[in-house]
Design a protein around this motif. Sequence first.
Motif, PDB file in Angstrom:
ATOM      1  N   THR A   9      65.956 -19.404 -38.627  1.00 46.83           N
ATOM      2  CA  THR A   9      64.563 -19.645 -38.267  1.00 46.83           C
ATOM      3  C   THR A   9      63.916 -20.498 -39.355  1.00 46.83           C
ATOM      4  N   GLU A  10      62.718 -20.952 -39.083  1.00 49.41           N
ATOM      5  CA  GLU A  10      61.982 -21.752 -40.056  1.00 49.41           C
ATOM      6  C   GLU A  10      61.807 -20.996 -41.382  1.00 49.41           C
ATOM      7  N   ALA A  51      64.303 -27.617 -35.932  1.00 52.11           N
ATOM      8  CA  ALA A  51      63.545 -27.947 -34.723  1.00 52.11           C
ATOM      9  C   ALA A  51      64.303 -28.910 -33.807  1.00 52.11           C
ATOM     10  N   ASP A  52      65.381 -29.493 -34.299  1.00 57.51           N
ATOM     11  CA  ASP A  52      66.179 -30.461 -33.541  1.00 57.51           C
ATOM     12  C   ASP A  52      66.946 -29.747 -32.430  1.00 57.51           C
ATOM     13  N   ARG A  53      66.700 -30.111 -31.186  1.00 52.59           N
ATOM     14  CA  ARG A  53      67.323 -29.448 -30.036  1.00 52.59           C
ATOM     15  C   ARG A  53      68.821 -29.738 -29.928  1.00 52.59           C
ATOM     16  N   ALA A  54      69.305 -30.734 -30.641  1.00 54.07           N
ATOM     17  CA  ALA A  54      70.729 -31.090 -30.586  1.00 54.07           C
ATOM     18  C   ALA A  54      71.537 -30.394 -31.685  1.00 54.07           C
ATOM     19  N   THR A  55      70.885 -29.536 -32.437  1.00 54.46           N
ATOM     20  CA  THR A  55      71.530 -28.853 -33.558  1.00 54.46           C
ATOM     21  C   THR A  55      71.301 -27.357 -33.457  1.00 54.46           C
ATOM     22  N   ARG A  56      72.307 -26.595 -33.861  1.00 48.93           N
ATOM     23  CA  ARG A  56      72.160 -25.147 -34.002  1.00 48.93           C
ATOM     24  C   ARG A  56      72.574 -24.780 -35.422  1.00 48.93           C
ATOM     25  N   GLN A  72      76.144 -25.160 -39.659  1.00 46.89           N
ATOM     26  CA  GLN A  72      75.352 -26.147 -38.916  1.00 46.89           C
ATOM     27  C   GLN A  72      76.255 -26.795 -37.882  1.00 46.89           C
ATOM     28  N   LEU A  75      75.422 -30.045 -31.428  1.00 52.62           N
ATOM     29  CA  LEU A  75      75.819 -29.705 -30.065  1.00 52.62           C
ATOM     30  C   LEU A  75      76.422 -30.904 -29.352  1.00 52.62           C
ATOM     31  N   ALA A 113      76.985 -25.394 -23.988  1.00 55.32           N
ATOM     32  CA  ALA A 113      76.400 -26.731 -23.862  1.00 55.32           C
ATOM     33  C   ALA A 113      77.273 -27.656 -23.019  1.00 55.32           C
TER      34      ALA A 113
END
Length: 150
Positions: A9-10, A51-56, A72, A75, A113
């Motif tokens: 989380t942030e 916050a990047d939707r392409a990263t988890r 890291q 996706l 994904a």
Amino acid sequence: MSFAVRAATEADAPALAQLEREARDALVEARGGPQLLAEQPEVGEWTALLADRATRVWVATIDDVVVVGYLQLALPAPGGAGVVRQVFVLDGARELGFGDWMLAEAITATREAGGTVIESFALPGDRDTKNLYERAGVTARKIIVSKRLG
């Protein structure tokens, strides 16, 4: 004492930045480490990456307070490869299964994904990282060799 792996989380951003510095410091003396450091810039600003939707990103925690590791994942596009960009666990927390647990999360996220493969890398001589991937069935398909000229 409880051990957990959860989505970052942030609020984890400062701990992630510190762990990344420690991971990068460890690479300075590693065979292939200086080249990797030059090729892979420091994230540094983890809040934006989270916050990047392409990263988890997952974190490993002890008592849900102390962050002792992270993974890291970039996706994949459907049918593509999820790429583990970074994985690191502090020395004192290794051998507790955090790396395996985070890698399992990354494999699940890649499948969800629509990815068909998961990829990463290990530096020459980094037996701990190689063992982590091999336990999960992630095996070498290509070895890159190089020699600096001049």
